[in-house]
Motif scaffolding. Structure first.
Motif, PDB file in Angstrom:
ATOM      1  N   GLU A  34      -1.435   7.942   0.381  1.00  0.00           N
ATOM      2  CA  GLU A  34      -1.722   8.951   1.410  1.00  0.00           C
ATOM      3  C   GLU A  34      -3.013   9.707   1.117  1.00  0.00           C
ATOM      4  O   GLU A  34      -3.816   9.947   2.009  1.00  0.00           O
ATOM      5  N   ARG A  35      -3.199  10.085  -0.123  1.00  0.00           N
ATOM      6  CA  ARG A  35      -4.352  10.907  -0.492  1.00  0.00           C
ATOM      7  C   ARG A  35      -5.683  10.182  -0.304  1.00  0.00           C
ATOM      8  O   ARG A  35      -6.703  10.795  -0.009  1.00  0.00           O
ATOM      9  N   HIS A  36      -5.657   8.866  -0.477  1.00  0.00           N
ATOM     10  CA  HIS A  36      -6.914   8.107  -0.439  1.00  0.00           C
ATOM     11  C   HIS A  36      -6.996   7.115   0.713  1.00  0.00           C
ATOM     12  O   HIS A  36      -7.946   6.328   0.778  1.00  0.00           O
ATOM     13  N   GLY A  37      -6.005   7.138   1.597  1.00  0.00           N
ATOM     14  CA  GLY A  37      -6.045   6.249   2.759  1.00  0.00           C
ATOM     15  C   GLY A  37      -5.953   4.777   2.396  1.00  0.00           C
ATOM     16  O   GLY A  37      -6.603   3.935   3.013  1.00  0.00           O
ATOM     17  N   ILE A  38      -5.144   4.479   1.396  1.00  0.00           N
ATOM     18  CA  ILE A  38      -4.991   3.093   0.947  1.00  0.00           C
ATOM     19  C   ILE A  38      -3.680   2.549   1.511  1.00  0.00           C
ATOM     20  O   ILE A  38      -2.641   3.189   1.372  1.00  0.00           O
ATOM     21  N   PRO A  39      -3.701   1.372   2.149  1.00  0.00           N
ATOM     22  CA  PRO A  39      -2.451   0.789   2.627  1.00  0.00           C
ATOM     23  C   PRO A  39      -1.472   0.589   1.453  1.00  0.00           C
ATOM     24  O   PRO A  39      -1.826  -0.013   0.434  1.00  0.00           O
ATOM     25  N   ALA A  40      -0.270   1.105   1.597  1.00  0.00           N
ATOM     26  CA  ALA A  40       0.711   1.103   0.496  1.00  0.00           C
ATOM     27  C   ALA A  40       1.023  -0.296  -0.015  1.00  0.00           C
ATOM     28  O   ALA A  40       1.136  -0.505  -1.225  1.00  0.00           O
ATOM     29  N   GLN A  41       1.158  -1.259   0.888  1.00  0.00           N
ATOM     30  CA  GLN A  41       1.484  -2.633   0.467  1.00  0.00           C
ATOM     31  C   GLN A  41       0.366  -3.219  -0.405  1.00  0.00           C
ATOM     32  O   GLN A  41       0.620  -3.928  -1.365  1.00  0.00           O
ATOM     33  N   PHE A  42      -0.852  -2.916  -0.046  1.00  0.00           N
ATOM     34  CA  PHE A  42      -2.005  -3.396  -0.805  1.00  0.00           C
ATOM     35  C   PHE A  42      -2.080  -2.684  -2.148  1.00  0.00           C
ATOM     36  O   PHE A  42      -2.359  -3.293  -3.182  1.00  0.00           O
ATOM     37  N   LEU A  43      -1.789  -1.395  -2.146  1.00  0.00           N
ATOM     38  CA  LEU A  43      -1.823  -0.612  -3.376  1.00  0.00           C
ATOM     39  C   LEU A  43      -0.782  -1.102  -4.376  1.00  0.00           C
ATOM     40  O   LEU A  43      -1.046  -1.140  -5.577  1.00  0.00           O
ATOM     41  N   VAL A  44       0.389  -1.489  -3.895  1.00  0.00           N
ATOM     42  CA  VAL A  44       1.434  -2.036  -4.779  1.00  0.00           C
ATOM     43  C   VAL A  44       0.886  -3.243  -5.529  1.00  0.00           C
ATOM     44  O   VAL A  44       1.038  -3.361  -6.749  1.00  0.00           O
ATOM     45  N   GLN A  45       0.233  -4.144  -4.804  1.00  0.00           N
ATOM     46  CA  GLN A  45      -0.313  -5.352  -5.421  1.00  0.00           C
ATOM     47  C   GLN A  45      -1.379  -5.006  -6.467  1.00  0.00           C
ATOM     48  O   GLN A  45      -1.415  -5.591  -7.552  1.00  0.00           O
ATOM     49  N   ILE A  46      -2.232  -4.054  -6.132  1.00  0.00           N
ATOM     50  CA  ILE A  46      -3.302  -3.651  -7.046  1.00  0.00           C
ATOM     51  C   ILE A  46      -2.716  -3.040  -8.310  1.00  0.00           C
ATOM     52  O   ILE A  46      -3.111  -3.389  -9.428  1.00  0.00           O
ATOM     53  N   LEU A  47      -1.771  -2.132  -8.157  1.00  0.00           N
ATOM     54  CA  LEU A  47      -1.174  -1.474  -9.321  1.00  0.00           C
ATOM     55  C   LEU A  47      -0.383  -2.458 -10.180  1.00  0.00           C
ATOM     56  O   LEU A  47      -0.370  -2.333 -11.406  1.00  0.00           O
ATOM     57  N   GLN A  48       0.244  -3.436  -9.568  1.00  0.00           N
ATOM     58  CA  GLN A  48       0.935  -4.472 -10.345  1.00  0.00           C
ATOM     59  C   GLN A  48      -0.064  -5.282 -11.166  1.00  0.00           C
ATOM     60  O   GLN A  48       0.198  -5.616 -12.327  1.00  0.00           O
ATOM     61  N   GLN A  49      -1.198  -5.589 -10.589  1.00  0.00           N
ATOM     62  CA  GLN A  49      -2.246  -6.309 -11.313  1.00  0.00           C
ATOM     63  C   GLN A  49      -2.758  -5.469 -12.478  1.00  0.00           C
ATOM     64  O   GLN A  49      -2.952  -5.981 -13.592  1.00  0.00           O
ATOM     65  N   LEU A  50      -2.968  -4.182 -12.255  1.00  0.00           N
ATOM     66  CA  LEU A  50      -3.433  -3.289 -13.318  1.00  0.00           C
ATOM     67  C   LEU A  50      -2.366  -3.128 -14.397  1.00  0.00           C
ATOM     68  O   LEU A  50      -2.690  -3.013 -15.583  1.00  0.00           O
ATOM     69  N   LYS A  51      -1.117  -3.164 -14.008  1.00  0.00           N
ATOM     70  CA  LYS A  51      -0.018  -3.078 -14.983  1.00  0.00           C
ATOM     71  C   LYS A  51       0.021  -4.335 -15.851  1.00  0.00           C
ATOM     72  O   LYS A  51       0.149  -4.245 -17.073  1.00  0.00           O
ATOM     73  N   ARG A  52      -0.103  -5.495 -15.228  1.00  0.00           N
ATOM     74  CA  ARG A  52      -0.114  -6.750 -15.997  1.00  0.00           C
ATOM     75  C   ARG A  52      -1.259  -6.779 -17.000  1.00  0.00           C
ATOM     76  O   ARG A  52      -1.154  -7.357 -18.075  1.00  0.00           O
ATOM     77  N   ALA A  53      -2.368  -6.130 -16.642  1.00  0.00           N
ATOM     78  CA  ALA A  53      -3.541  -6.098 -17.524  1.00  0.00           C
ATOM     79  C   ALA A  53      -3.413  -5.012 -18.595  1.00  0.00           C
ATOM     80  O   ALA A  53      -4.263  -4.924 -19.482  1.00  0.00           O
TER      81      ALA A  53
END
Length: 141
Positions: A34-53
């Motif tokens: 919400e704060r940055h106007g990022i689609p939530a579904q896309f953000l989930v994928q990004i954060l999962q990638q950052l978590k794996r790394a």
């Protein structure tokens, strides 16, 4: 250097997590989106990638969310871009066709090394400092 939407969103999410790092509390995905106007579904994928790394940790549950795995002083833009974009090795389709192509590849490799060196020198903490200065400019009389 052009940033893809994915890279920009990853940087914004990491900066949001860096802002909350001192509190020790996880940040909810919904808040970041919400704060940055990022689609939530896309953000989930990004954060999962950052978590794996290994750049972020996640906590499940009602009070769960995401946190930086390291302090903002330790995470560089190079770390983040490498995870999101992968390596930026130089290649050329003309390498086999032209005897002059190797010099272009050499220059490209030099530029990549310079860019990498600069990105390694910029941490999330540095970016937060810049954002604070730009948000609250000083006026001199």
């Amino acid at each position: 250097m052009n940033l893809s939407a994915k890279t920009e969103y990853a940087c914004l999410a990491m900066l949001e997590l860096a802002q909350h790092h001192a509190s020790g509390e996880p940040v909810q995905l919904r808040l970041i989106a919400e704060r940055h106007g990022i689609p939530a579904q896309f953000l989930v994928q990004i954060l999962q990638q950052l978590k794996r790394a290994g750049l972020v940790n996640s906590t499940r549950g009602a009070s769960g969310g995401y946190q930086l795995a390291q302090s903002p002083q330790e995470v560089t833009l190079a770390d983040l871009l490498e995870v999101v974009e992968g390596s930026s090795d130089c290649t050329s389709s003309a390498a086999n066709a032209s005897p002059l192509a190797p010099v272009l590849l050499e220059v490209c490799a030099e530029l990549t090394a310079i860019q990498r060196q600069r990105l390694e020198a910029i941490t999330l903490a540095d970016l937060l400092d810049r954002a604070a200065v730009e948000a609250d400019p000083m006026w001199y009389i």
